[in-house]
Design an enzyme around this catalytic site. Structure first.
Site, PDB file in Angstrom:
ATOM      1  N   LYS A  79       0.869  -0.899   0.059  1.00 20.88           N
ATOM      2  CA  LYS A  79       0.305   0.261  -0.144  1.00 20.88           C
ATOM      3  C   LYS A  79       1.233   1.223   0.102  1.00 20.88           C
ATOM      4  CE  LYS A  79      -3.896   2.225   2.799  1.00 20.88           C
ATOM      5  NZ  LYS A  79      -4.892   1.453   3.848  1.00 20.88           N
ATOM      6  N   SER A 154      -9.962   1.882   2.396  1.00 19.16           N
ATOM      7  CA  SER A 154      -8.456   2.462   1.848  1.00 19.16           C
ATOM      8  C   SER A 154      -7.790   2.045   0.803  1.00 19.16           C
ATOM      9  CB  SER A 154      -8.105   3.802   2.668  1.00 19.16           C
ATOM     10  OG  SER A 154      -7.053   2.581   3.786  1.00 19.16           O
ATOM     11  N   SER A 178      -9.895  -0.357   6.257  1.00 21.82           N
ATOM     12  CA  SER A 178      -9.316  -0.628   5.467  1.00 21.82           C
ATOM     13  C   SER A 178      -9.307  -1.533   4.871  1.00 21.82           C
ATOM     14  CB  SER A 178      -8.548   1.363   5.565  1.00 21.82           C
ATOM     15  OG  SER A 178      -9.263   2.163   5.144  1.00 21.82           O
TER      16      SER A 178
HETATM   17  N1  GLN Z   1     -13.057   4.038   5.754  1.00 16.81           N
HETATM   18  C1  GLN Z   1     -12.782   4.597   6.850  1.00 16.81           C
HETATM   19  C2  GLN Z   1     -12.200   6.239   6.383  1.00 16.81           C
HETATM   20  O1  GLN Z   1     -12.693   6.799   5.419  1.00 16.81           O
HETATM   21  C3  GLN Z   1     -11.591   4.150   7.730  1.00 16.81           C
HETATM   22  C4  GLN Z   1     -10.651   4.079   7.281  1.00 16.81           C
HETATM   23  C5  GLN Z   1      -8.849   3.418   7.377  1.00 16.81           C
HETATM   24  O2  GLN Z   1      -9.492   2.363   8.000  1.00 16.81           O
HETATM   25  N2  GLN Z   1      -8.096   3.779   6.527  1.00 16.81           N
HETATM   26  O3  GLN Z   1     -12.163   6.808   7.514  1.00 16.81           O
END
Ligand code: GLN
Length: 472
Positions: A79, A154, A178
């Site tokens: 990532k 994400s 994410s």
């Molecule tokens: N979708 C969640 C957010 O927008 C989680 C993001 C994540 O785990 N980095 O914050």
């Protein structure tokens, strides 16, 4: 021809050791698959130019039979918020365009020591803020099961790369879901380890009290191999811990938070699939009981106060002086304003503004202070339930993967996609998302996932139960 579709770390390791093919052959097979699919999926932001050289080094290690680990010669996708020394890394943000990492993340260092190969860096929502990769400055990643849909986020690039065989294993990060949400959307296994069990050193900070690095894999056994390789206390991260080792029992008690499952917006297909999963665990001989976690109702609201507060503080380092993009204005303040206005996308700006607000004097107690109290309540709720049960089971997401553009204009609706995953980060406990079947929508088979949540350090229980579920 190496058959990538069914390939696992365990199988590839056996093949590499027996000499059925070399690490170079394996790397070439993945490079060919990337060549074939990546332009359509947009999973990789960069494929490294020295992949075959890395593979040659791994082959020498394999040939010498010294220091060979299960990860020697295994190709990873990383990532784009995890640092690899000397390589570009951008968190999919314009503000870090062209930035080169000056050191290895601890997880990366451990993988390098194990002889892993890095194929490239994969797409994500900017600074890991989002649930669809639509917030990437470099375009959305598509779901390999239906390219009109998001891969989730994400860590969307990581899971799409996994699901389309553009890597054998991927690393992601999880602050509120994410790793697990996109893993569910793409039909792969995603582990969010216990907070602190994997060092955050070299992971670009989003919400420092929530962030954790974890593996995305095809099988639970592979997840376990990678987790074992990257965990451990680290002097570079003062919040890191030596995870307590909880040995899994044979017969487990599963807690089902029935009240929480009544939340609005949960798809009928998800409910049905979840009940089938519950029945499956029962059939495997485990005990099923109802549990109540009343504070979970406030988890999303709490997360959307605490996380932006931490984001606003963490992202203040991107000021046009120390890293990446620099726009000159008439004064120093002007430099900051111009750089940050141009460098950050809309969602990053929204969260910085929200976070600054909840931390501002006069509002701190009303928002940040109260959210900290609710977080303690959520932790206490989990601790109470884990005194009675071994695993809490929920769906991973309230719906299957949604269409690209479907939620991008409505942030609140997007935030609801994390209803089942966010509470886990607030509590700091581990959870794994495993594939639990598919639902056919518009003629396409879309994957669904269930989430197994354990007490602190109970990864072994999650692995063991998940393997039974999937028949591994
Ligand atoms: N979708 C969640 C957010 O927008 C989680 C993001 C994540 O785990 N980095 O914050």
């Amino acid at each position: 021809m190496i058959e990538l579709v069914k390939l696992t770390i365990e199988k590839a390791h056996a093949d590499l050791v027996s000499g059925a093919y070399s690490a170079v052959d394996l790397a070439k097979a993945y490079l060919a698959q990337i060549e074939k699919r990546n332009s359509e999926l947009n999973a990789y932001l960069e494929v490294f130019s020295d992949v075959l050289e890395q593979a040659r080094v791994a082959d020498e290690r394999l040939k010498s039979k010294k220091n060979v680990t299960k990860l020697t010669g295994i190709p990873f996708a990383i990532k784009d918020n995890i640092l690899i020394e000397g390589r570009r890394v951008s968190s999919a943000s314009k503000i870090l365009e062209g930035y080169v990492a000056t050191y290895d993340a601890t997880a990366i260092k451990k993988l390098k020591d194990a002889g892993a190969i890095f194929l490239g860096r994969v797409n994500m929502d900017e600074f890991a803020m989002g649930g669809s990769t639509e917030n990437s400055a470099y375009g959305v990643t598509k779901n390999p099961h239906d390219t009109t849909r998001v891969a989730g986020g994400s860590s969307g690039g990581s899971v799409a790369a996994m699901a389309a065989d553009l890597c054998l294993v991927a690393l992601g990060s999880d602050t509120g879901g994410s790793i697990r949400q996109p893993a569910a959307f793409c039909g792969v296994v995603g582990l969010k380890p216990t907070y602190g069990s994997v060092s955050r050193s070299g992971l670009m900070a989003m919400g420092s009290s929530l962030d954790v690095i974890g593996p995305i894999t095809k099988t639970v056994a592979d997840s376990e191999i990678v987790y074992q390789a990257i965990l451990g206390k680290d002097s570079l991260d003062s919040t890191s811990i030596d995870s307590p080792v909880v040995v899994s029992k044979k017969v487990l008690t599963f807690g089902i938070p029935r009240d929480f499952l009544k939340s609005d917006g949960i798809d009928a297909s998800v409910r049905e699939n979840f009940e089938q999963a519950v029945a499956h665990f029962k059939k495997l001989g485990h005990k099923i009981v109802d549990v109540s976690l009343p504070s979970l109702e406030y988890a999303l609201a709490t997360y959307y106060v605490l996380m932006p507060a931490e984001v606003s503080s963490n992202l203040s380092r991107f000021d046009g002086v120390k890293y990446g993009l620099r726009k000159e204005g008439a004064t120093l303040l002007d430099d900051y304003l111009k750089t940050r206005a141009e460098g950050f996308g809309a969602e990053a700006r929204r969260r910085i503004i929200l976070g600054t607000y909840v931390l501002s004097s006069g509002y701190y107690d009303a928002y940040y202070g109260r959210a900290c109290q609710v977080r303690n309540q959520i932790r206490a709720d989990f601790a109470r339930v884990f005194a009675e049960v071994d695993v809490i089971l929920t769906p991973t997401t309230p719906t299957p993967a949604f269409k690209i553009g479907e939620k991008s204009s409505n942030p609140l609706e997007m935030y609801l996609a994390d209803i089942f995953t966010v509470p886990i980060n607030l509590a700091g406990v581990p959870a794994i998302s495993i594939p639990s079947g598919t639902v056919t929508v518009d003629g396409k088979k879309l994957p669904l996932g269930v989430q197994l949540i354990g007490g602190h350090g109970a990864e072994a229980t999650l692995f063991s139960a998940s393997k039974q579920f999937l028949g591994e």
